[in-house]
Design an enzyme around this catalytic site. Structure first.
Site: not given
Length: 208
Positions: A112, A115, A185, A187
């Site tokens: 996702e 970082d 996010y 989810w």
């Protein structure tokens, strides 16, 4: 100092995957997806729908579990402090080569967010080692290519690194590049209605 949060809805994630799919299809041509859990599971599944071409079978999705974040920054927020050591919680089972044959494949690794890049570095390095071992074991010489897709790349100094050829050959794609913010996010949300409200408020404040 409070960490700036960027709230993403399922609808936004869906569209980011859709917008990126054409480039992935034309330039990556993946025949295997490896999702990094848990953040890579949802975008990998959405992305697969847009990567399917008429008359072709669905691209298989395999999963690996890697953990880097170690502790919450604050008790009342979702932010976690990035760790320095990657913990492998789930990996591919190479006892059945039929289901996890990586040799000669175009492999798309999905997560996702990029970082610190530590997790992505670990995934590419370890999967490359696995391919080398399997190729040697079975006497195979086909070239294996790794590609990376992330929803968001944070524009910040990275701790990890990716092979120069991967970057130079365009085998890395981020749907969006953001500042050093905490991406929230859907989810991960406990209250999805409140999450979507905050996302809509953020869009309104930013004039989107």
């Amino acid at each position: 100092m409070a960490v700036e949060r960027k709230y993403l809805t399922y609808n936004q994630i869906h569209k980011l995957c859709q917008q990126s799919a054409e480039k992935i299809l034309t330039e990556f041509k993946p025949n295997l997806i490896i999702a990094i859990g848990g953040g890579g599971y949802v975008p990998a599944r959405i992305l697969r729908s847009f990567l399917k071409t008429p008359g072709s079978v669905n691209i298989p999705i395999q999963a690996i579990g890697l953990s880097l974040y170690e502790k919450l920054v604050s008790e009342d927020g979702p932010e976690e402090e990035p760790g320095t050591k990657v913990t492998r919680t789930q990996w591919l089972d190479f006892s059945s080569l039929k289901n996890t044959d990586l040799i000669g494949k175009n492999i798309l690794i999905v997560d996702e967010v990029d970082d610190t890049r530590t997790t992505l570095q670990y995934a590419v390095q370890e999967l490359s080692k696995d391919v080398e071992v399997q190729a040697k074991k079975f006497g195979r010489t086909e070239k294996t290519n790794f590609y990376i897709f992330v929803l968001h790349n944070k524009d910040k100094l990275k701790r990890g690194y990716l092979p120069d050829e991967m970057i130079n050959e365009g085998r890395y794609l981020a749907a969006e590049t953001v500042g050093n913010v905490w991406c929230c996010y859907p989810w991960e949300a406990i209250d999805i209605d409140e999450h979507d409200r905050l996302a809509a408020l953020s869009q309104k404040q930013n004039g989107h």
